[in-house]
Design a protein around this motif. Structure first.
Motif, PDB file in Angstrom:
ATOM      1  N   LEU A 340       1.085   7.393   6.463  1.00  0.00           N
ATOM      2  CA  LEU A 340       0.522   8.345   7.422  1.00  0.00           C
ATOM      3  C   LEU A 340      -0.568   7.698   8.270  1.00  0.00           C
ATOM      4  CD1 LEU A 340       0.207  11.594   5.241  1.00  0.00           C
ATOM      5  CD2 LEU A 340       1.946  11.079   6.965  1.00  0.00           C
ATOM      6  N   PHE A 341      -1.265   6.727   7.699  1.00  0.00           N
ATOM      7  CA  PHE A 341      -2.372   6.064   8.385  1.00  0.00           C
ATOM      8  C   PHE A 341      -2.028   4.628   8.770  1.00  0.00           C
ATOM      9  CE2 PHE A 341      -4.320   9.541   6.089  1.00  0.00           C
ATOM     10  CZ  PHE A 341      -5.280  10.007   6.973  1.00  0.00           C
ATOM     11  N   ASN A 342      -0.732   4.282   8.663  1.00  0.00           N
ATOM     12  CA  ASN A 342      -0.287   2.916   8.986  1.00  0.00           C
ATOM     13  C   ASN A 342      -1.023   1.856   8.164  1.00  0.00           C
ATOM     14  OD1 ASN A 342       1.596   3.707  11.017  1.00  0.00           O
ATOM     15  ND2 ASN A 342      -0.102   3.985  12.450  1.00  0.00           N
ATOM     16  N   LEU A 343      -1.246   2.173   6.887  1.00  0.00           N
ATOM     17  CA  LEU A 343      -1.921   1.223   5.986  1.00  0.00           C
ATOM     18  C   LEU A 343      -0.869   0.396   5.240  1.00  0.00           C
ATOM     19  CD1 LEU A 343      -4.621   3.639   4.491  1.00  0.00           C
ATOM     20  CD2 LEU A 343      -4.868   2.047   6.401  1.00  0.00           C
ATOM     21  N   THR A 344      -0.164  -0.444   5.969  1.00  0.00           N
ATOM     22  CA  THR A 344       0.936  -1.200   5.357  1.00  0.00           C
ATOM     23  C   THR A 344       0.840  -2.693   5.643  1.00  0.00           C
ATOM     24  OG1 THR A 344       2.305  -0.690   7.293  1.00  0.00           O
ATOM     25  CG2 THR A 344       2.546   0.734   5.362  1.00  0.00           C
ATOM     26  N   GLU A 345      -0.354  -3.163   5.921  1.00  0.00           N
ATOM     27  CA  GLU A 345      -0.539  -4.592   6.147  1.00  0.00           C
ATOM     28  C   GLU A 345      -1.976  -4.968   5.845  1.00  0.00           C
ATOM     29  OE1 GLU A 345      -1.309  -4.374  10.980  1.00  0.00           O
ATOM     30  OE2 GLU A 345       0.647  -4.975  10.222  1.00  0.00           O
ATOM     31  N   GLY A 346      -2.217  -6.265   5.772  1.00  0.00           N
ATOM     32  CA  GLY A 346      -3.572  -6.749   5.527  1.00  0.00           C
ATOM     33  C   GLY A 346      -3.991  -6.612   4.071  1.00  0.00           C
ATOM     34  N   THR A 347      -5.291  -6.470   3.864  1.00  0.00           N
ATOM     35  CA  THR A 347      -5.866  -6.443   2.514  1.00  0.00           C
ATOM     36  C   THR A 347      -5.349  -5.277   1.689  1.00  0.00           C
ATOM     37  OG1 THR A 347      -7.883  -7.482   3.355  1.00  0.00           O
ATOM     38  CG2 THR A 347      -8.019  -6.400   1.212  1.00  0.00           C
ATOM     39  N   ILE A 348      -5.235  -4.105   2.295  1.00  0.00           N
ATOM     40  CA  ILE A 348      -4.815  -2.928   1.535  1.00  0.00           C
ATOM     41  C   ILE A 348      -3.364  -3.083   1.064  1.00  0.00           C
ATOM     42  CG2 ILE A 348      -3.978  -1.575   3.491  1.00  0.00           C
ATOM     43  CD1 ILE A 348      -6.041  -0.271   0.495  1.00  0.00           C
ATOM     44  N   GLU A 349      -2.534  -3.754   1.837  1.00  0.00           N
ATOM     45  CA  GLU A 349      -1.151  -4.006   1.421  1.00  0.00           C
ATOM     46  C   GLU A 349      -1.116  -4.971   0.238  1.00  0.00           C
ATOM     47  OE1 GLU A 349       3.094  -3.846   1.494  1.00  0.00           O
ATOM     48  OE2 GLU A 349       1.493  -2.544   2.236  1.00  0.00           O
ATOM     49  N   THR A 350      -1.981  -5.976   0.285  1.00  0.00           N
ATOM     50  CA  THR A 350      -2.090  -6.911  -0.844  1.00  0.00           C
ATOM     51  C   THR A 350      -2.545  -6.177  -2.099  1.00  0.00           C
ATOM     52  OG1 THR A 350      -2.639  -8.714   0.680  1.00  0.00           O
ATOM     53  CG2 THR A 350      -3.191  -9.028  -1.642  1.00  0.00           C
ATOM     54  N   GLN A 351      -3.495  -5.254  -1.938  1.00  0.00           N
ATOM     55  CA  GLN A 351      -3.972  -4.467  -3.073  1.00  0.00           C
ATOM     56  C   GLN A 351      -2.869  -3.568  -3.615  1.00  0.00           C
ATOM     57  OE1 GLN A 351      -7.399  -2.412  -1.550  1.00  0.00           O
ATOM     58  NE2 GLN A 351      -8.764  -4.153  -1.847  1.00  0.00           N
ATOM     59  N   TYR A 352      -2.049  -3.023  -2.721  1.00  0.00           N
ATOM     60  CA  TYR A 352      -0.922  -2.187  -3.166  1.00  0.00           C
ATOM     61  C   TYR A 352       0.040  -3.005  -4.023  1.00  0.00           C
ATOM     62  CZ  TYR A 352       3.629   0.080  -2.971  1.00  0.00           C
ATOM     63  OH  TYR A 352       4.852   0.597  -3.325  1.00  0.00           O
ATOM     64  N   GLU A 353       0.389  -4.195  -3.574  1.00  0.00           N
ATOM     65  CA  GLU A 353       1.315  -5.042  -4.329  1.00  0.00           C
ATOM     66  C   GLU A 353       0.714  -5.425  -5.680  1.00  0.00           C
ATOM     67  OE1 GLU A 353       2.061  -8.258  -1.688  1.00  0.00           O
ATOM     68  OE2 GLU A 353       3.308  -7.072  -0.316  1.00  0.00           O
ATOM     69  N   ALA A 354      -0.586  -5.706  -5.690  1.00  0.00           N
ATOM     70  CA  ALA A 354      -1.250  -6.060  -6.951  1.00  0.00           C
ATOM     71  C   ALA A 354      -1.267  -4.869  -7.907  1.00  0.00           C
ATOM     72  CB  ALA A 354      -2.679  -6.536  -6.671  1.00  0.00           C
ATOM     73  N   THR A 355      -1.460  -3.663  -7.374  1.00  0.00           N
ATOM     74  CA  THR A 355      -1.453  -2.460  -8.213  1.00  0.00           C
ATOM     75  C   THR A 355      -0.076  -2.219  -8.797  1.00  0.00           C
ATOM     76  OG1 THR A 355      -3.205  -1.486  -6.855  1.00  0.00           O
ATOM     77  CG2 THR A 355      -1.971   0.013  -8.265  1.00  0.00           C
ATOM     78  N   TYR A 356       0.951  -2.442  -7.997  1.00  0.00           N
ATOM     79  CA  TYR A 356       2.326  -2.297  -8.489  1.00  0.00           C
ATOM     80  C   TYR A 356       2.589  -3.279  -9.643  1.00  0.00           C
ATOM     81  CZ  TYR A 356       7.432  -2.166  -8.436  1.00  0.00           C
ATOM     82  OH  TYR A 356       8.745  -2.038  -8.797  1.00  0.00           O
ATOM     83  N   GLU A 357       2.147  -4.516  -9.477  1.00  0.00           N
ATOM     84  CA  GLU A 357       2.306  -5.511 -10.553  1.00  0.00           C
ATOM     85  C   GLU A 357       1.499  -5.115 -11.782  1.00  0.00           C
ATOM     86  OE1 GLU A 357       4.264  -8.210 -10.798  1.00  0.00           O
ATOM     87  OE2 GLU A 357       5.187  -7.540  -8.945  1.00  0.00           O
ATOM     88  N   THR A 358       0.328  -4.543 -11.559  1.00  0.00           N
ATOM     89  CA  THR A 358      -0.506  -4.089 -12.679  1.00  0.00           C
ATOM     90  C   THR A 358       0.220  -3.029 -13.495  1.00  0.00           C
ATOM     91  OG1 THR A 358      -2.595  -4.587 -11.588  1.00  0.00           O
ATOM     92  CG2 THR A 358      -2.649  -2.880 -13.283  1.00  0.00           C
ATOM     93  N   ILE A 359       0.823  -2.069 -12.814  1.00  0.00           N
ATOM     94  CA  ILE A 359       1.547  -0.997 -13.510  1.00  0.00           C
ATOM     95  C   ILE A 359       2.699  -1.573 -14.327  1.00  0.00           C
ATOM     96  CG2 ILE A 359       3.036   1.015 -13.156  1.00  0.00           C
ATOM     97  CD1 ILE A 359       1.267   1.752 -10.777  1.00  0.00           C
ATOM     98  N   LEU A 360       3.380  -2.552 -13.783  1.00  0.00           N
ATOM     99  CA  LEU A 360       4.544  -3.114 -14.471  1.00  0.00           C
ATOM    100  C   LEU A 360       4.174  -4.039 -15.620  1.00  0.00           C
ATOM    101  CD1 LEU A 360       6.994  -4.002 -11.549  1.00  0.00           C
ATOM    102  CD2 LEU A 360       6.919  -1.930 -12.944  1.00  0.00           C
ATOM    103  N   ASN A 361       3.048  -4.760 -15.498  1.00  0.00           N
ATOM    104  CA  ASN A 361       2.806  -5.859 -16.435  1.00  0.00           C
ATOM    105  C   ASN A 361       1.510  -5.776 -17.232  1.00  0.00           C
ATOM    106  OD1 ASN A 361       5.201  -7.301 -15.577  1.00  0.00           O
ATOM    107  ND2 ASN A 361       4.102  -7.793 -13.693  1.00  0.00           N
ATOM    108  N   ARG A 362       0.541  -5.003 -16.786  1.00  0.00           N
ATOM    109  CA  ARG A 362      -0.731  -4.948 -17.536  1.00  0.00           C
ATOM    110  C   ARG A 362      -0.463  -4.379 -18.927  1.00  0.00           C
ATOM    111  NH1 ARG A 362      -6.095  -4.535 -15.649  1.00  0.00           N
ATOM    112  NH2 ARG A 362      -5.350  -5.701 -13.829  1.00  0.00           N
ATOM    113  N   PRO A 363      -0.949  -5.015 -19.998  1.00  0.00           N
ATOM    114  CA  PRO A 363      -0.565  -4.617 -21.354  1.00  0.00           C
ATOM    115  C   PRO A 363      -1.189  -3.317 -21.854  1.00  0.00           C
ATOM    116  CG  PRO A 363      -2.127  -6.438 -21.430  1.00  0.00           C
ATOM    117  CD  PRO A 363      -1.772  -6.240 -19.990  1.00  0.00           C
ATOM    118  N   VAL A 364      -2.293  -2.859 -21.263  1.00  0.00           N
ATOM    119  CA  VAL A 364      -3.024  -1.710 -21.811  1.00  0.00           C
ATOM    120  C   VAL A 364      -3.061  -0.577 -20.782  1.00  0.00           C
ATOM    121  CG1 VAL A 364      -5.203  -0.897 -22.783  1.00  0.00           C
ATOM    122  CG2 VAL A 364      -4.436  -3.237 -23.239  1.00  0.00           C
ATOM    123  N   LEU A 365      -2.688   0.629 -21.224  1.00  0.00           N
ATOM    124  CA  LEU A 365      -2.595   1.789 -20.339  1.00  0.00           C
ATOM    125  C   LEU A 365      -3.936   2.127 -19.703  1.00  0.00           C
ATOM    126  CD1 LEU A 365      -1.085   4.185 -19.128  1.00  0.00           C
ATOM    127  CD2 LEU A 365      -1.443   5.420 -21.284  1.00  0.00           C
TER     128      LEU A 365
END
Length: 512
Positions: A340-365
């Motif tokens: 909605l806010f065109n937040l799909t590039e730059g630092t926030i996009e990198t943070q989104y990808e890192a959060t997705y990896e965190t959900i998939l791989n971080r060992p503790v809920l």
């Protein structure tokens, strides 16, 4: 007469180091050959017929393994395999060619030397009928081995417990194994390093002793390492006893409990874990709730929902994979909000990808939920900045439009709004918020500033300037100019001495 050795490894430095080590050891070795190429390694095996082949099994294709298998039919040949990963596939390939040992990189020189010495002893002893059956017999004498773990062995382990040590960083597996050896020295323990964990089997002790030793090792570990370490104990002391493979598979589920209970702990289980059913997808009502919370940027409601939904789960627990799926469903709603806010590039996009990896791989809920909440805060911050930037850009573009079209006496708010694709009343609101002026006042200022410039820099008449600056009537222009600059257009020009620059007024002028 000594043995000949072939070292086949993709790492040339590894080949050179192993060659140097073996050639200077006390082992009965006459010659050491090296190769870092798959095809050349196969040719050397077939042409040189070395007694011992130390091979990085990862570098060989399945077709090459078939050719190596044929070499293994000769009883006088010994294989020692190395691998960077302790996977089921690599272990089975090593077993298939009749390997005497599988060393996981980075292995110690002492471990390699011990494997070479065992191979030399087998070469000097009575030759068995073939190396494959010999390997199976040797593996059969050791109930805790890769062959038993990855093969089809159905014989149960003797009474004891299987302990899985799980470092928070998979790269710390070999360090874990070395420190376990140091902790238990001089006692010999049954240990298998794998990808992401180290399995230890301890017999003839009660549950309390096993837990005590595990806690002692955790303290021993934490004094020497920053990486968190978890420990899972599975009791196999009471009948019916289980096979190593069955214990390992059930322990894998137990290790998932770290997801709920955290790291740096000893988790003990008398029986297999049973997961409860759980819907991993957001219901329509939950989707609507998340859309509303995000649109309203309701931090309090979001935090309460995350904590109540994920940090207050009670036994029996759902499978962690289902929880991860649910969290990715929430992340999908956040992604919709980002669009909605065109937040799909730059630092926030990198943070989104890192959060997705965190959900998939971080060992503790708990840490996953915390990271997700922090990411949502960042999204809201970026959305607010984007909104402010959008207001700034809209007004700037509208002002630019006015500066190019001020001469048009028919220019309206609606024209400027169309140029920036905004509602006229909304643009009027933005003008006031950004510039402190209404649309009409801003347009008038632009026209008057241009009129002032023309008075000072050109010989144009007042009437001509009136038309060129978008004013319909000279009297209205003069009145507005006087209010802005404190003098009529003619008086202003005279006061600035501009008239002396143009002693002869041209009768015709061309607007450029």
């Amino acid at each position: 007469m000594g043995a000949t050795v072939l070292i086949a490894d993709r790492d040339k430095m590894e080949c050179q180091g192993t060659e140097w080590f073996l050639s200077r050891s006390s082992a009965a070795i006459d010659a050491v050959y090296t190769s870092s190429c798959e095809q050349k390694s196969i040719e050397l095996m077939e042409n040189l017929q070395p007694d011992i082949i130390i091979m990085e099994i990862d570098m060989f294709s399945d077709e090459s393994i078939k050719r190596i298998y044929a070499l293994g039919e000769r009883p006088e040949r010994q294989f020692i395999c190395t691998s960077a990963e302790a996977t089921f596939e690599q272990a089975m390939r090593a077993i298939r060619i009749g390997a005497a040992d599988l060393l996981l990189k980075p292995h110690s020189p002492a471990r390699l030397y011990a494997a070479v010495k065992r191979s030399l002893n087998k070469l000097s002893g009575p030759a068995p009928q073939n190396s494959h059956s010999q390997n199976e017999e040797t593996s059969g004498n050791n109930p805790f081995s890769y062959a038993r773990l990855f093969g089809q062995e159905m014989e149960p382990l003797p009474p004891g417990c299987l302990i899985s040590y799980i470092p928070g960083d998979k790269n710390a597996v070999f360090s874990t194994a070395e420190q376990l050896q140091s902790f238990y020295a001089p006692e010999k323990i049954n240990m298998l390093p794998l990808s992401g964990k180290v399995l230890v089997y301890l017999p003839k002790k009660n549950k309390q002793e096993w837990e005590k030793e595990a806690n002692q090792f955790l303290h021993f570990w934490e004094e020497r390492n920053d990486t968190p370490l978890s420990c899972v104990i599975y009791d196999n002391a009471a009948p019916p006893l289980k096979t190593l493979k069955a214990l390992y598979e059930e322990t894998e589920d137990m290790a998932e409990m770290v997801f709920y209970q955290g790291q740096r702990k000893v988790l003990s289980f008398p029986e297999p874990v049973k997961w409860k059913t759980y819907d991993p997808f957001l219901s329509p009502a939950e989707q609507r709730k998340w859309i509303d919370m995000l649109n309203q940027q309701d931090f309090t409601a979001i935090k309460e929902d995350l904590y109540s939904s994920f940090l207050k789960i009670e036994k029996p627990y759902p499978s962690p994979n289902l929880i991860r799926t649910k969290l990715t469903s929430i992340l999908a709603q956040i992604r919709r909000y980002m669009h909605l806010f065109n937040l799909t590039e730059g630092t926030i996009e990198t943070q989104y990808e890192a959060t997705y990896e965190t959900i998939l791989n971080r060992p503790v809920l708990y840490s996953i939920v915390q990271e997700l909440y922090i990411f949502i805060q960042h999204v809201f911050e970026e959305a607010l900045l984007k909104e402010k930037q959008s207001i700034y850009d809209t007004v700037e573009h509208a002002v630019f439009y006015l500066e190019r079209n001020y001469w048009n006496s028919e220019l309206r708010l609606e024209d400027a709004a169309n140029s920036v694709k905004r509602n006229p009343s909304y643009l009027s609101h933005l003008f006031k918020e950004k510039t402190g002026l209404s649309f009409r006042k801003k347009l008038l200022n632009i026209r008057l500033q241009e009129a002032r410039r023309l008075l000072l820099e050109t010989p144009l008449t007042i009437k001509e300037i009136t038309v060129l600056c978008g004013f319909r009537e000279a009297s209205y222009f003069s009145r507005c100019f006087h209010q802005q600059f404190g003098a009529s257009p003619s008086a202003y020009r005279l006061s600035k001495g501009a008239i002396s620059q143009f002693p002869f007024q041209a009768k015709n002028h061309i607007r450029t």
